[in-house]
Design a protein around this motif. Sequence first.
Motif, PDB file in Angstrom:
ATOM      1  N   LEU A 125       0.807  -1.221   0.000  1.00 56.44           N
ATOM      2  CA  LEU A 125       0.000   0.000   0.000  1.00 56.44           C
ATOM      3  C   LEU A 125       0.841   1.273   0.000  1.00 56.44           C
ATOM      4  CD1 LEU A 125      -2.777  -1.094   2.519  1.00 56.44           C
ATOM      5  CD2 LEU A 125      -2.846  -1.125   0.004  1.00 56.44           C
ATOM      6  N   GLY A 126       2.172   1.135   0.110  1.00 52.91           N
ATOM      7  CA  GLY A 126       3.038   2.304   0.011  1.00 52.91           C
ATOM      8  C   GLY A 126       4.074   2.407   1.105  1.00 52.91           C
ATOM      9  N   MET A 127       5.057   3.279   0.838  1.00 48.97           N
ATOM     10  CA  MET A 127       6.175   3.453   1.752  1.00 48.97           C
ATOM     11  C   MET A 127       5.741   3.926   3.136  1.00 48.97           C
ATOM     12  SD  MET A 127       9.565   5.871   1.475  1.00 48.97           S
ATOM     13  CE  MET A 127      10.061   5.267  -0.112  1.00 48.97           C
ATOM     14  N   GLY A 128       4.680   4.701   3.211  1.00 50.00           N
ATOM     15  CA  GLY A 128       4.205   5.168   4.515  1.00 50.00           C
ATOM     16  C   GLY A 128       3.897   4.011   5.447  1.00 50.00           C
ATOM     17  N   HIS A 129       3.318   2.946   4.905  1.00 52.38           N
ATOM     18  CA  HIS A 129       2.994   1.771   5.717  1.00 52.38           C
ATOM     19  C   HIS A 129       4.272   1.092   6.216  1.00 52.38           C
ATOM     20  CE1 HIS A 129      -1.340   1.819   4.962  1.00 52.38           C
ATOM     21  NE2 HIS A 129      -1.023   2.264   3.761  1.00 52.38           N
ATOM     22  N   SER A 130       5.292   1.008   5.357  1.00 54.05           N
ATOM     23  CA  SER A 130       6.562   0.407   5.763  1.00 54.05           C
ATOM     24  C   SER A 130       7.257   1.252   6.827  1.00 54.05           C
ATOM     25  CB  SER A 130       7.483   0.230   4.559  1.00 54.05           C
ATOM     26  OG  SER A 130       6.953  -0.723   3.679  1.00 54.05           O
ATOM     27  N   LEU A 131       7.214   2.562   6.646  1.00 58.00           N
ATOM     28  CA  LEU A 131       7.787   3.460   7.645  1.00 58.00           C
ATOM     29  C   LEU A 131       7.079   3.310   8.991  1.00 58.00           C
ATOM     30  CD1 LEU A 131       8.510   6.896   5.981  1.00 58.00           C
ATOM     31  CD2 LEU A 131       9.850   5.845   7.774  1.00 58.00           C
ATOM     32  N   ALA A 132       5.767   3.210   8.936  1.00 57.93           N
ATOM     33  CA  ALA A 132       4.991   3.046  10.171  1.00 57.93           C
ATOM     34  C   ALA A 132       5.341   1.739  10.871  1.00 57.93           C
ATOM     35  CB  ALA A 132       3.495   3.108   9.866  1.00 57.93           C
ATOM     36  N   ALA A 133       5.435   0.650  10.117  1.00 63.93           N
ATOM     37  CA  ALA A 133       5.779  -0.648  10.711  1.00 63.93           C
ATOM     38  C   ALA A 133       7.174  -0.603  11.315  1.00 63.93           C
ATOM     39  CB  ALA A 133       5.695  -1.750   9.652  1.00 63.93           C
ATOM     40  N   GLY A 134       8.113  -0.012  10.597  1.00 67.77           N
ATOM     41  CA  GLY A 134       9.478   0.077  11.107  1.00 67.77           C
ATOM     42  C   GLY A 134       9.571   0.940  12.350  1.00 67.77           C
ATOM     43  N   THR A 135       8.910   2.076  12.332  1.00 61.57           N
ATOM     44  CA  THR A 135       8.957   2.973  13.483  1.00 61.57           C
ATOM     45  C   THR A 135       8.273   2.349  14.695  1.00 61.57           C
ATOM     46  OG1 THR A 135       8.942   4.847  11.967  1.00 61.57           O
ATOM     47  CG2 THR A 135       8.517   5.318  14.269  1.00 61.57           C
ATOM     48  N   ALA A 136       7.196   1.621  14.471  1.00 54.83           N
ATOM     49  CA  ALA A 136       6.521   0.954  15.595  1.00 54.83           C
ATOM     50  C   ALA A 136       7.456  -0.045  16.281  1.00 54.83           C
ATOM     51  CB  ALA A 136       5.256   0.253  15.103  1.00 54.83           C
ATOM     52  N   SER A 137       8.410  -0.595  15.540  1.00 56.81           N
ATOM     53  CA  SER A 137       9.352  -1.555  16.133  1.00 56.81           C
ATOM     54  C   SER A 137      10.346  -0.890  17.078  1.00 56.81           C
ATOM     55  CB  SER A 137      10.132  -2.289  15.031  1.00 56.81           C
ATOM     56  OG  SER A 137      11.229  -1.522  14.560  1.00 56.81           O
ATOM     57  N   LEU A 138      10.423   0.420  17.067  1.00 53.25           N
ATOM     58  CA  LEU A 138      11.411   1.130  17.877  1.00 53.25           C
ATOM     59  C   LEU A 138      10.995   1.283  19.330  1.00 53.25           C
ATOM     60  CD1 LEU A 138      12.367   3.949  15.338  1.00 53.25           C
ATOM     61  CD2 LEU A 138      13.510   1.744  15.724  1.00 53.25           C
ATOM     62  N   ILE A 139       9.874   0.744  19.686  1.00 54.09           N
ATOM     63  CA  ILE A 139       9.366   0.857  21.058  1.00 54.09           C
ATOM     64  C   ILE A 139      10.396   0.379  22.084  1.00 54.09           C
ATOM     65  CG2 ILE A 139       8.174  -1.374  21.103  1.00 54.09           C
ATOM     66  CD1 ILE A 139       6.268   1.427  22.434  1.00 54.09           C
ATOM     67  N   ASP A 140      11.242  -0.573  21.696  1.00 53.97           N
ATOM     68  CA  ASP A 140      12.238  -1.119  22.622  1.00 53.97           C
ATOM     69  C   ASP A 140      13.608  -0.443  22.494  1.00 53.97           C
ATOM     70  OD1 ASP A 140      13.072  -2.092  20.178  1.00 53.97           O
ATOM     71  OD2 ASP A 140      13.259  -4.166  20.818  1.00 53.97           O
ATOM     72  N   SER A 141      13.710   0.601  21.683  1.00 60.42           N
ATOM     73  CA  SER A 141      14.992   1.269  21.459  1.00 60.42           C
ATOM     74  C   SER A 141      15.186   2.429  22.425  1.00 60.42           C
ATOM     75  CB  SER A 141      15.055   1.797  20.023  1.00 60.42           C
ATOM     76  OG  SER A 141      16.242   2.533  19.827  1.00 60.42           O
ATOM     77  N   ASP A 142      16.422   2.589  22.884  1.00 60.02           N
ATOM     78  CA  ASP A 142      16.734   3.748  23.723  1.00 60.02           C
ATOM     79  C   ASP A 142      17.440   4.846  22.919  1.00 60.02           C
ATOM     80  OD1 ASP A 142      19.147   2.455  23.372  1.00 60.02           O
ATOM     81  OD2 ASP A 142      19.738   2.538  25.483  1.00 60.02           O
ATOM     82  N   ALA A 143      17.441   4.713  21.597  1.00 63.00           N
ATOM     83  CA  ALA A 143      18.052   5.719  20.725  1.00 63.00           C
ATOM     84  C   ALA A 143      17.278   7.029  20.808  1.00 63.00           C
ATOM     85  CB  ALA A 143      18.079   5.214  19.281  1.00 63.00           C
ATOM     86  N   GLN A 144      17.969   8.101  20.491  1.00 67.87           N
ATOM     87  CA  GLN A 144      17.339   9.418  20.488  1.00 67.87           C
ATOM     88  C   GLN A 144      16.898   9.847  19.094  1.00 67.87           C
ATOM     89  OE1 GLN A 144      16.504  11.289  23.301  1.00 67.87           O
ATOM     90  NE2 GLN A 144      16.915   9.221  24.028  1.00 67.87           N
ATOM     91  N   ALA A 145      17.330   9.085  18.068  1.00 70.65           N
ATOM     92  CA  ALA A 145      16.946   9.409  16.693  1.00 70.65           C
ATOM     93  C   ALA A 145      16.983   8.136  15.859  1.00 70.65           C
ATOM     94  CB  ALA A 145      17.885  10.455  16.105  1.00 70.65           C
ATOM     95  N   VAL A 146      16.262   8.170  14.737  1.00 63.55           N
ATOM     96  CA  VAL A 146      16.269   7.063  13.777  1.00 63.55           C
ATOM     97  C   VAL A 146      16.694   7.615  12.423  1.00 63.55           C
ATOM     98  CG1 VAL A 146      13.784   7.318  13.245  1.00 63.55           C
ATOM     99  CG2 VAL A 146      14.955   5.147  12.755  1.00 63.55           C
ATOM    100  N   ALA A 147      17.595   6.892  11.774  1.00 63.49           N
ATOM    101  CA  ALA A 147      18.008   7.232  10.412  1.00 63.49           C
ATOM    102  C   ALA A 147      17.192   6.368   9.465  1.00 63.49           C
ATOM    103  CB  ALA A 147      19.496   6.961  10.218  1.00 63.49           C
ATOM    104  N   ILE A 148      16.419   6.998   8.601  1.00 63.62           N
ATOM    105  CA  ILE A 148      15.612   6.276   7.633  1.00 63.62           C
ATOM    106  C   ILE A 148      16.434   6.131   6.353  1.00 63.62           C
ATOM    107  CG2 ILE A 148      13.446   6.213   6.340  1.00 63.62           C
ATOM    108  CD1 ILE A 148      13.041   6.139   9.397  1.00 63.62           C
ATOM    109  N   LEU A 149      16.892   4.912   6.108  1.00 57.67           N
ATOM    110  CA  LEU A 149      17.703   4.605   4.932  1.00 57.67           C
ATOM    111  C   LEU A 149      16.849   3.867   3.921  1.00 57.67           C
ATOM    112  CD1 LEU A 149      19.675   4.555   7.549  1.00 57.67           C
ATOM    113  CD2 LEU A 149      21.245   3.447   5.997  1.00 57.67           C
ATOM    114  N   LEU A 150      17.173   4.049   2.652  1.00 56.04           N
ATOM    115  CA  LEU A 150      16.474   3.333   1.597  1.00 56.04           C
ATOM    116  C   LEU A 150      17.371   2.187   1.131  1.00 56.04           C
ATOM    117  CD1 LEU A 150      15.026   6.359  -0.396  1.00 56.04           C
ATOM    118  CD2 LEU A 150      14.041   5.124   1.543  1.00 56.04           C
ATOM    119  N   GLY A 151      16.806   1.013   0.972  1.00 55.24           N
ATOM    120  CA  GLY A 151      17.572  -0.172   0.609  1.00 55.24           C
ATOM    121  C   GLY A 151      18.200  -0.115  -0.764  1.00 55.24           C
TER     122      GLY A 151
END
Length: 188
Positions: free
Chosen positions: A75-101
């Motif tokens: 359905l689009g990149m927004g859905h992939s971004l949302a799924a990936g960002t939701a996985s960060l719940i367990d991360s203690d990072a202060q930022a996420v770098a969104i890289l394209l494969g």
Amino acid sequence: MKVVALVLAAGRSVRFGGDKRRATLADGRSLLVHSVERACSVFGDVRVVLREGERAEDLGLPAGCRVIASPQAALGMGHSLAAGTASLIDSDAQAVAILLGDMPWIARATFGQLISAAGASAIVLPQHDGRQGHPVLFGRDFWAALSRLTGDEGARSVVRAHSANCIRLDVEDPGVLQDVDRPDAVYR
């Protein structure tokens, strides 16, 4: 500054005409493996967003990266971004770098420049020759907005809504603009 990397690799490669993630580069590695290994050489936590049902070993990915399934990737990149960002719940990072494969030529030093500018309330956008590139780094303050994305626009709406938080960083690296959309781009 601790930054987690999120590599988006769940697209359908329509313009490429096949699964470009498996396209072989000059050094013999696949496009996706090259991009992920580059990320692993810089970031301590690398997560790769794939289509539902795909596994890291099926694509030859390094053992150290974590696979995140995007059930609605079609359905689009927004859905992939949302799924990936939701996985960060367990991360203690202060930022996420969104890289394209499909962007394997970003210099390690460029990642370092971007990480140095990152912060929990900043959005860092690399620019080369006046053109915006990738990866874009989003501070933790924007993760909730990223996790609600849908459609195929990616994170443009988040950037627009928070323009006052954007840091546009000029870099000398043309790799921030070079993606692989067609088979001839693999042989640059």
